[in-house]
Structure formats: C-alpha cells, structure tokens
Design a protein around this motif. Structure first.
Motif, PDB file in Angstrom:
ATOM      1  N   GLN A  29     -47.205  -5.568  61.719  1.00  0.00           N
ATOM      2  CA  GLN A  29     -47.399  -5.174  60.323  1.00  0.00           C
ATOM      3  C   GLN A  29     -48.707  -4.416  60.178  1.00  0.00           C
ATOM      4  OE1 GLN A  29     -48.507  -7.923  57.039  1.00  0.00           O
ATOM      5  NE2 GLN A  29     -46.611  -7.236  56.055  1.00  0.00           N
ATOM      6  N   LEU A  30     -48.618  -3.311  59.478  1.00  0.00           N
ATOM      7  CA  LEU A  30     -49.794  -2.553  59.060  1.00  0.00           C
ATOM      8  C   LEU A  30     -49.801  -2.554  57.540  1.00  0.00           C
ATOM      9  CD1 LEU A  30     -52.173  -0.530  59.475  1.00  0.00           C
ATOM     10  CD2 LEU A  30     -50.446   1.287  59.441  1.00  0.00           C
ATOM     11  N   ARG A  31     -50.933  -2.929  56.949  1.00  0.00           N
ATOM     12  CA  ARG A  31     -50.998  -2.952  55.487  1.00  0.00           C
ATOM     13  C   ARG A  31     -52.269  -2.269  55.025  1.00  0.00           C
ATOM     14  NH1 ARG A  31     -50.239  -8.053  51.268  1.00  0.00           N
ATOM     15  NH2 ARG A  31     -50.201  -6.744  49.380  1.00  0.00           N
ATOM     16  N   LEU A  32     -52.086  -1.304  54.121  1.00  0.00           N
ATOM     17  CA  LEU A  32     -53.201  -0.603  53.493  1.00  0.00           C
ATOM     18  C   LEU A  32     -53.035  -0.727  51.984  1.00  0.00           C
ATOM     19  CD1 LEU A  32     -53.131   2.731  55.571  1.00  0.00           C
ATOM     20  CD2 LEU A  32     -54.571   0.732  55.972  1.00  0.00           C
ATOM     21  N   SER A  33     -54.044  -1.245  51.318  1.00  0.00           N
ATOM     22  CA  SER A  33     -53.976  -1.358  49.862  1.00  0.00           C
ATOM     23  C   SER A  33     -55.344  -1.042  49.269  1.00  0.00           C
ATOM     24  CB  SER A  33     -53.523  -2.759  49.446  1.00  0.00           C
ATOM     25  OG  SER A  33     -54.426  -3.742  49.930  1.00  0.00           O
ATOM     26  N   GLY A  34     -55.315  -0.521  48.057  1.00  0.00           N
ATOM     27  CA  GLY A  34     -56.568  -0.170  47.394  1.00  0.00           C
ATOM     28  C   GLY A  34     -56.308   0.605  46.127  1.00  0.00           C
ATOM     29  N   ASN A  35     -57.326   1.259  45.631  1.00  0.00           N
ATOM     30  CA  ASN A  35     -57.197   2.034  44.404  1.00  0.00           C
ATOM     31  C   ASN A  35     -58.123   3.231  44.443  1.00  0.00           C
ATOM     32  OD1 ASN A  35     -59.874   1.331  42.834  1.00  0.00           O
ATOM     33  ND2 ASN A  35     -59.068  -0.620  43.630  1.00  0.00           N
ATOM     34  N   TYR A  36     -57.773   4.223  43.598  1.00  0.00           N
ATOM     35  CA  TYR A  36     -58.556   5.458  43.525  1.00  0.00           C
ATOM     36  C   TYR A  36     -58.919   5.717  42.077  1.00  0.00           C
ATOM     37  CZ  TYR A  36     -59.733  10.413  43.623  1.00  0.00           C
ATOM     38  OH  TYR A  36     -60.378  11.621  43.477  1.00  0.00           O
ATOM     39  N   ASP A  37     -60.233   5.908  41.834  1.00  0.00           N
ATOM     40  CA  ASP A  37     -60.739   6.262  40.510  1.00  0.00           C
ATOM     41  C   ASP A  37     -60.993   7.757  40.509  1.00  0.00           C
ATOM     42  OD1 ASP A  37     -62.180   6.740  38.203  1.00  0.00           O
ATOM     43  OD2 ASP A  37     -63.345   4.879  38.333  1.00  0.00           O
ATOM     44  N   GLY A  38     -60.078   8.497  39.846  1.00  0.00           N
ATOM     45  CA  GLY A  38     -60.200   9.952  39.837  1.00  0.00           C
ATOM     46  C   GLY A  38     -61.292  10.466  38.932  1.00  0.00           C
ATOM     47  N   ILE A  39     -61.771   9.642  38.018  1.00  0.00           N
ATOM     48  CA  ILE A  39     -62.887  10.058  37.158  1.00  0.00           C
ATOM     49  C   ILE A  39     -64.171  10.076  37.979  1.00  0.00           C
ATOM     50  CG2 ILE A  39     -64.165   9.591  35.064  1.00  0.00           C
ATOM     51  CD1 ILE A  39     -61.225  10.386  34.641  1.00  0.00           C
ATOM     52  N   LYS A  40     -64.381   9.017  38.754  1.00  0.00           N
ATOM     53  CA  LYS A  40     -65.565   8.936  39.610  1.00  0.00           C
ATOM     54  C   LYS A  40     -65.307   9.486  41.013  1.00  0.00           C
ATOM     55  CE  LYS A  40     -67.320   4.775  37.298  1.00  0.00           C
ATOM     56  NZ  LYS A  40     -67.722   3.351  37.487  1.00  0.00           N
ATOM     57  N   ASN A  41     -64.048   9.870  41.259  1.00  0.00           N
ATOM     58  CA  ASN A  41     -63.663  10.362  42.589  1.00  0.00           C
ATOM     59  C   ASN A  41     -64.039   9.329  43.675  1.00  0.00           C
ATOM     60  OD1 ASN A  41     -62.719  12.845  41.536  1.00  0.00           O
ATOM     61  ND2 ASN A  41     -64.829  13.644  41.546  1.00  0.00           N
ATOM     62  N   HIS A  42     -63.662   8.089  43.392  1.00  0.00           N
ATOM     63  CA  HIS A  42     -64.060   6.985  44.262  1.00  0.00           C
ATOM     64  C   HIS A  42     -62.817   6.243  44.728  1.00  0.00           C
ATOM     65  CE1 HIS A  42     -66.616   3.875  45.948  1.00  0.00           C
ATOM     66  NE2 HIS A  42     -65.937   2.936  45.296  1.00  0.00           N
ATOM     67  N   LEU A  43     -62.675   6.058  46.050  1.00  0.00           N
ATOM     68  CA  LEU A  43     -61.562   5.354  46.648  1.00  0.00           C
ATOM     69  C   LEU A  43     -62.046   4.018  47.202  1.00  0.00           C
ATOM     70  CD1 LEU A  43     -58.605   5.279  47.839  1.00  0.00           C
ATOM     71  CD2 LEU A  43     -59.579   6.314  49.904  1.00  0.00           C
ATOM     72  N   VAL A  44     -61.313   2.965  46.888  1.00  0.00           N
ATOM     73  CA  VAL A  44     -61.610   1.637  47.420  1.00  0.00           C
ATOM     74  C   VAL A  44     -60.430   1.191  48.273  1.00  0.00           C
ATOM     75  CG1 VAL A  44     -62.041  -0.787  46.891  1.00  0.00           C
ATOM     76  CG2 VAL A  44     -63.110   0.997  45.503  1.00  0.00           C
ATOM     77  N   LEU A  45     -60.705   0.896  49.540  1.00  0.00           N
ATOM     78  CA  LEU A  45     -59.698   0.338  50.433  1.00  0.00           C
ATOM     79  C   LEU A  45     -59.952  -1.169  50.477  1.00  0.00           C
ATOM     80  CD1 LEU A  45     -57.390   1.341  52.300  1.00  0.00           C
ATOM     81  CD2 LEU A  45     -59.053   1.322  54.167  1.00  0.00           C
ATOM     82  N   SER A  46     -59.208  -1.902  49.646  1.00  0.00           N
ATOM     83  CA  SER A  46     -59.475  -3.337  49.529  1.00  0.00           C
ATOM     84  C   SER A  46     -59.052  -4.095  50.771  1.00  0.00           C
ATOM     85  CB  SER A  46     -58.763  -3.907  48.293  1.00  0.00           C
ATOM     86  OG  SER A  46     -57.370  -3.647  48.368  1.00  0.00           O
ATOM     87  N   GLN A  47     -58.057  -3.593  51.462  1.00  0.00           N
ATOM     88  CA  GLN A  47     -57.707  -4.183  52.747  1.00  0.00           C
ATOM     89  C   GLN A  47     -56.968  -3.163  53.595  1.00  0.00           C
ATOM     90  OE1 GLN A  47     -54.933  -7.453  52.710  1.00  0.00           O
ATOM     91  NE2 GLN A  47     -53.732  -6.630  51.017  1.00  0.00           N
ATOM     92  N   ALA A  48     -57.294  -3.193  54.879  1.00  0.00           N
ATOM     93  CA  ALA A  48     -56.590  -2.395  55.873  1.00  0.00           C
ATOM     94  C   ALA A  48     -56.382  -3.327  57.059  1.00  0.00           C
ATOM     95  CB  ALA A  48     -57.407  -1.168  56.267  1.00  0.00           C
TER      96      ALA A  48
END
Length: 874
Positions: free
Chosen positions: A304-323
């Motif tokens: 299993q490979l799991r990538l999850s997170g979120n992207y804030d396009g206002i701040k242009n900031h990506l968070v990879l909460s888990q990989a």
C-alpha cells in the motif's frame, strides 16, 4: 327516505365503476409492460414545453410516449428517437429515448412545464479543448461548445426568466472523453452525467466505469458551478486506475509505463475563475509493483502506498499530512510541506521540507541486511528557470549513524546527468556499521575489499564535497577535482596479505578523490611490531583490479620480523634454513605491498617489498651462530638481498647475500663474505686444519647455491698473517711471510662441505691440493699433490684422518728433514717403512729409519724419497 333497494343499486354502481377502473388500470399496466404507449395527441403541447425549457437548443424526437422503467420501478414520460441540435442545426447528440419530467402543478392545470430531461443510451463525445473550454459533439466541431454553454444558461437556477429546466442528464450513455492538451482519451460505456440546479448553483455529477487502453477504472465526480464568476467546487473519486493504462493512453504520461500500480484517488477542490485552484484535499492509495533494477527481485512490491494532504491556493501552500509506503522491501512514513512561488502567473520556484517518522528497508541487492533509520529530514527548493534544486539542509540518522549535508542539484539536458554540488559530514562510526548502511551498488569493489579485509575499528568523522558539473557523472572516469571525501581512522584491524598477522590498532587519515584514494597512517601494530609512517595509494579507481600501494615502517624485534615473513605464503626464513626463533636483534623495517583490488587474489599477484635495518642481529644457520650483526634486508617478489656485517666466533664478516626467486638458472643463491678467519672461526666452521694452519686469514668468499642450499664456494685468502705447517716434518710458512690462497668448495645437502680444491701461492711457497670431508662435514683426506717451500722442499703431502689418529704420507724430490720430530715426544717412535740401508739418529731422539733411495746430508734429503708416517700422531 333511503330504501334498501337504493343502497343495493348504489353498491352495484360503485362495484361496476371500481371494476371498470381496475380493468382499465390492469389493461394500462399490461400495455405499459408490453412497451411504450404513444401520446400522439399531446405531441404538440410537449414540443412547446421542451422548446420553452431549452431556448436556443433544439430537441427533436420521433414519438412521445409513457413507459414503465423496470430499473426505476416507475412510469416515465419519454420521447423516442431523440436528437439534440445546436444553433446551426447540426446534430450533436442522439439517444434512443429521453425521459421528460414535468412539473406536477402545471400538469394539473393543463400547462406542461419541463423540469428535467434525461437522454437515455446516448452516444456522444466530450472534448476538453486546448483553449480551456469543454465542447459537446464531434472532436473537430468546436462550435458545438455552445450546447453546454446554453444548457448552463437555461437551467432555472441560473436565473433564466423563460426556461423551466432544472436538470439535464444522460443515463446509460456511451461517452468518449478527450483532452486535447494531454492527448488523454477514454470511453465511459455506461455513464451517468447530470447537470442540475442546486442551492442557486449548477451541480454536475458524473458516475461511470471508464475504459482506458483496455483497462477499466471507475470515476465518480461532482462539481458545483456557482452563479456569475464564483469559485467552482467539486470532488472526484477514482478507483482501480492502472498507471500503465494511463501511460499507454497519452504520451504525456508515458514515463509511468513501468509503474504497475493500481491507484485510488479521492479529492475535493475549489477552483477560482481563471482555473486557479484555491483549495484541495486529496487522499491517494496505490498497490502493485515498481521496477527497481538494483534489487535482486528487480521490483519493489508495494502492498500500500498512501498520500494524503491539502493545498491552500491562496497561500500557495501544500501540506503532505502523510506519505506512507508499505512494501515487502520496506516501510516509509513521512510528512512534508511545500510552498509555490509564481511570477507573472507562471510557477517560478517550489520550496519545501519533509520528515520521516519511520524508515525501515529490507532490500537485498541494495543493502547487505535489513536496516532502519530513526529519521530523515530535509528542506529544499527548486528554481524552474535554472532547473536547480537547492538543499538547505538534509539529515539522515540511525543507531550509530548520522549523516548531514547541503548543496544543490542542477538538472542537465534530456540525456545528461545532473550536476551535484554538495557538502556534508558523517559522524564517526564502526567499520561494520558503515558497511551495514553502505549501499551495495555504490563503489562495489571498494566495499567488497573493506568487507573482506577490515575486521574492526572506527572510521570518521567523514567530510565530503562534490563538484559534479552537469554531465560529469556520465563520464567513465570522474576527475579528481569533482569529489573529495576525507575521514579519520581509529583502532582499525585489517588484512593486507592473506595469511600474515593482521594490522591492528591502525590510526590515521584518508582522502578519496574522484579517481584516487590515499591514506596516511600515524600508528598501528603487526603483532608485537609497532607501525608508523604508513601510507596507502589506490590510483585509477575506475580500472578493474587497479593496483593499490601500501607502505609502512615497522619497529620491533628481529624474531618477530622473521616470524612475520616466515608465515605462508611468504616463508622466506624457512627457505634458507633459518629458524625465526633463533634470531635476535632490533629491526626497523619498511614494508611495501602492491595489491590489485580484486576480491579473489592470488598471492603471486601481490607485490611485496620488505626493507629492514637490523642492529645486534643474531641468527643460527645450521650449526653456525652469527651474533652482533648490523645488517640490511631488502626482500621483494623477485629476490632477497642482505648486506651488512656479522660476528662469527671472534671475528666479523661483511656479507652480501642475493637470493633470486624468479630465475630459471639452477644458481639462485649468491653470497659474498669478507672477513678474517681466525683459529676460532675455523674451529666453528669445522675445517679441521688446526695443526696445518694457524693464525688469522683474510678471506673473500663467493658462495653459490639453490634456494638457500649452498652448492659451491670460491674463497680467496690472504695467508700473510697465518702460519702453514706440515706436522712431523715441521715444514711450512711462518706468519708474516707473504702468501695467498684460493679454495674452490663443493657442498653436500645440508650446507655440509663435501670437498675442496686448494691453491696456495707466495714468494716462498706454492701448493696445490684437495680436501675431502665426511658426511658430517669433518675433514677426512687432505691431499697436496705439489708442495714447494723454498729451494729444499719439493714434495707431495697426504693427510688421512682415521679413527685412531692422522696418517701422513710424503713423497717427492727433496725434503728438508732437519726438523723432523724435533717437537715430537721422545716416547713416540717414528717408523720409516722401506728397505734398510742405514740407521741414522734424527733430532733429539733415535728413529729406526728404513730409507729407500733417501740420502741425507746434514739432515737434508737430496734424492727422491717415499715416507709413510703412519700412526705417529700429529
């Protein structure tokens, strides 16, 4: 007044009506089950309602009817043979039928208002154009885009004053979807697509299996289109997408062709006008296999490979909460974040960081054993224009392992290796720990040699610096200036020649350049021997089997040196009959080895050089004991060369010994010895001439042999300071009278003298003779065929050693007999064998002289004679 018959008549009428309705309903149901029921009389009214619901869009059909829909379990109003036309009258979609939902209130009032239209079984294409729009219709018909635009406009939620339409959908549709930008194309064989009003916005819903390059996946997508130019929101769920199918479908995704992964993706997003993503949440899982040529299995088996997170396009900031990666070959858990920088609407750079909470690897072919790291942390940025990664800091830690560094990576052209400029350090660690974390494919030959020959000790701290320009790593040979790695060593134990005592306690510093390795050793030991001033050099590392050069100075006792070089495969002392335990002295030795860097190495391939300076040297060679030596040894693969001086008995000899190991000549041993052979020396040598030769003799001897066993010797002697005496006759040369000698010696096995040929020459003496020795090296026969001493003595002389004494036989032309017996005890008779002609007193006592042709005048024989003096003693 209600009469009973009134009730019965009413009941009969009600039953009749009920039965009629029931029969009508049953007939209608049966008719619906048989197929659609035409609504021909309502066709005109329905046409008007559809036209009112779709202003600017034409929906034509062949027939209007009602139909029982089994999968929905209800009766629907349908139109059969439906066609959708654009403003130019071109057909952009065809469907066998379309479901029409009417507003209930308007239906009761007789005014038909269409609220929902669903095309059933339609076949059409959706094309995402390079310009950014989506068109409905044939791929080449860009004008068909107005159908989607009109649908968006006329749905009631968009504020249309004339349209009653709340949704437009397709069901059980065969859709072909094409993306002009990427070339991606796939088919949805039974799709559901709904465009409906929702809370003042338009909601799009898509649900279908999709077939891409012969492989299936499932896609569910929802999108909300707000009024005016508000943000678009949506979510998508993709399951069972095979990346190999994606790669085969479009050239853009071709690099994914070797990734045998099936992925599931769930995402929510918000897109502002201008296609700018302002927010996104995603969760991706995958399973399958990834190619990994360095592994023995040639693949990484991903559970299993799991990538999850979120992207804030206002701040242009990506968070990879888990990989998280769970695979048969390892487990990786990490988190990270990234920031995107834009200039004039284009992405200019990306910066970010990541950190692991778990990193465990079990990769045969990459690492020798399973390993786990405590943490991996890094922060870096990427400049789009310069195609350069800048690593601000990176660290990798594990039990006993700490690596950190910084630098940059610059991408080269398509076929060019990247440039790498890095600086970093690795904390000191045991050699075995280093090998545990050393990837097997990296510098494989060096790692194998260390693993086979370095047994313990610590190395580090390491400091490294790389300066690989783009394309440098493509070169067959790395320039020395492109890489520099320095590290210290402490307490190292290693093997340099298999079979010899290991180096222990080695300390020093080493440097690895692009194509060269060198090291300086400040200390260490070889058994009881102390090592210093060591040096190692391995040039041209790219050459298979390149020769490493190792040297060191060793101080210690000669017995330890001899023991070392007597070990197999060397065995030098044993070759020459030297017992290392019987050697003494203090030695300073320079060791040098040239070793090809090969795992399986024959000792003959190792270049060996041993140079020793020995003081107070002592050794036993057979029955000889040499002491108080000051000698030098120079030993290599081809020869042994020893020079210096040794004491034997009470005298010193300067020696020069050469042993040729490689020659095919039967003579391999050549020794030159110069010194003074005293009476004590001759006694040690077991010469056995004590009564014949006394006093010091200066000798210059050249000895030859084979593999340390002597075969011949050529000895030149200065007899000036020695005395030569023939016993009984007391003839000879006194000390001080000039004379020289030359002796040719032959040896029996075991360095035992077998025989000698002797020449003596001087102003007053010449002699030629031979000497024979028994199997123990003791003199057995001394035979001088010619002895001339002054004008009065011309004779031959033979001495024979017997168990009871020495026998002498003299023959010749003349003899001075005036000294015969003069120093012999009176009780010892001298028997002269021969014919009796006279009795003559000789010397201070009487002798029965039986003379044969011997005339004496004043004690001097002046005629040929033959004397056999047997058993008279010396």
């Amino acid at each position: 007044m209600i009469k009973p018959h009134h009730i019965s008549h009413a009941a009969l009428a009600f039953c009749t009506l009920t039965a009629a309705v029931a029969f009508f309903a049953a007939g209608a149901v049966i008719r619906l089950l048989l197929g659609p029921v035409s609504l021909g009389p309502l066709a005109g009214t329905l046409n008007g309602a559809i036209a009112q619901a779709l202003p600017g869009i034409t929906l034509q059909y062949d027939q209007a009817a009602v139909e029982w829909t089994r999968d929905e379990g209800r009766v629907n109003l349908v139109v059969l043979g439906a066609k959708v036309l654009d403003r130019s009258g071109r057909v952009v979609a065809r469907a066998p039928k379309a479901d029409i939902d009417l507003a209930a209130s308007s239906l009761l009032s007789g005014n038909l208002r269409v609220q929902r239209i669903t095309l059933v079984g339609v076949e059409l294409s959706l094309v995402h154009m390079k310009e950014g729009g989506v068109r409905l219709g044939a791929e080449g018909d860009k004008n068909a885009n107005d159908v989607l635009a009109r649908l968006d406009d006329v749905i009631e939620a968009k504020g249309s004053a004339t349209s009653s339409l709340k949704s437009f959908a397709v069901r059980n549709a065969k859709l072909t979807l094409v993306d002009e930008s990427t070339g991606l194309h796939f088919v949805a064989p039974s799709a559901s697509l709904v465009m409906a009003a929702k809370d003042g916005a338009i909601a799009l819903r898509f649900d279908s299996d999709v077939v891409m390059s012969g492989r299936s996946a499932h896609v569910k997508a929802n999108m909300t289109l707000p009024p005016d130019r508000g943000p678009v929101e949506g979510d998508v769920l993709i399951t069972g997408l095979d990346l190999r199918a994606l790669a085969a479908n479009a050239a853009l995704f071709r690099p994914l062709g070797k990734l045998a992964l099936s992925i599931n993706l769930a995402a929510r997003y918000r897109v502002a006008p201008g296609a700018h993503i302002t927010a996104a949440d995603f969760d991706l899982t995958a399973a399958g296999a990834l190619p990994f040529a360095a592994l023995k299995s040639k693949a990484l088996h991903v559970r299993q490979l799991r990538l999850s997170g979120n992207y804030d396009g206002i701040k242009n900031h990506l968070v990879l909460s888990q990989a998280n990666l769970e695979a048969a070959e390892g487990v990786v858990h990490l988190k990270g974040a990234a920031d995107f920088q834009f200039e004039q609407g284009a992405l200019s750079s990306v910066s970010g960081s990541l950190a692991t909470s778990r990193l465990a690897l079990n990769m045969p072919g990459i690492f020798a054993e399973p390993i786990s790291f405590q943490s991996l942390q890094a922060n870096a940025s990427y400049q789009i224009a310069g195609q350069q990664f800048t690593i601000g800091s990176a660290s990798l830690t594990a039990p006993g392992f700490a690596l950190s560094g910084s630098g940059s990576v610059t991408l080269g052209t398509k076929d060019e290796a990247p440039g790498i400029a890095m600086n970093g350090k690795l904390a000191a660690l045991p050699v075995k720990t280093l090998l545990r974390y050393w990837p097997l494919p990296v510098a494989e030959g060096t790692r194998s040699w260390i693993n086979a020959n370095i047994f313990q000790g610590s190395v580090g701290p390491f400091a490294f610096q790389t300066n690989f320009a783009p394309g440098t790593l493509d070169l067959d040979v790395l320039p020395d200036a492109s890489l520099k790695l320095t590290f210290a060593m402490s307490g190292v134990e290693g093997n340099y020649v298999t079979g010899l005592t290991h180096l222990t306690g080695v300390s020093g510093n080493a440097t690895l350049l692009g194509d060269t390795f060198s090291a300086d050793f400040t200390g260490g030991r070889v058994g009881n021997l102390a090592m210093r001033d060591g040096h190692a050099l391995i040039p041209t590392l790219h050459v298979h089997g390149t020769a490493g050069q190792f040297s060191a100075h060793v101080d210690g006792q000669m017995a330890d040196i001899m023991t070392l070089i007597d070990m197999k495969p060397l065995g030098y002392p044993s070759r020459f009959g030297i017992d290392p335990r019987q050697t003494r002295g203090t030695a300073g030795t320079d060791l040098s080895f040239t070793i090809p860097m090969l795992q399986d190495l024959a000792v003959d391939s190792v270049g060996i050089s041993v140079k020793a300076q020995v003081s107070e040297f002592a050794m036993t060679l057979g029955h000889l004991k040499f002491t108080d030596g000051a000698v030098n040894f120079d030993i290599n693969n081809d020869r042994l060369h020893q020079t210096g001086s040794l004491a034997l008995a009470d005298s010193r000899f300067v020696t020069d010994w050469v042993e040729d190991f490689k020659t095919a000549d039967p003579i391999t041993t050549r020794i030159n010895a110069k010194g003074v052979a005293t009476d004590a020396v001759r006694q040690v040598l077991n010469v056995g001439l004590q009564k014949l030769l006394t006093g010091p003799i200066t000798v210059n001897a050249d000895l030859q042999g084979h593999r340390g066993q002597l075969t011949t010797a050529d000895v030149n002697m200065d007899l000036t300071n020695s005395a030569l005496t023939i016993p009984i006759l007391h003839l000879g040369k006194p000390a001080g009278l000039s004379a020289s000698g030359q002796v040719a010696v032959r040896f029996a096995p075991g360095d035992i003298v077998h025989d000698e040929t002797i020449h003596v020459a001087g102003p007053n003496v010449t002699a030629v003779g031979t000497a024979n020795f028994d199997r123990n090296g003791a003199l057995s026969v001394l035979n001088f065929s010619s002895v001339k001493m002054g004008p009065q003595n011309d004779l031959s002389f033979t001495l024979t050693h017997t168990p009871v004494g020495n026998d002498y036989a003299l023959r010749g032309r003349s003899l001075d007999g005036s000294l015969i017996g003069r120093e012999v005890g009176k009780s010892e008779p001298i028997v002269v064998k021969g014919s009796v002609s006279d009795e003559t007193p000789v010397g201070p006592f009487h002798v029965d002289a039986k003379l044969d042709r011997l005339a004496m005048r004043d004690g001097v024989a002046i005629a040929p004679f033959n004397l056999d003096l047997s058993g008279v003693g010396d």
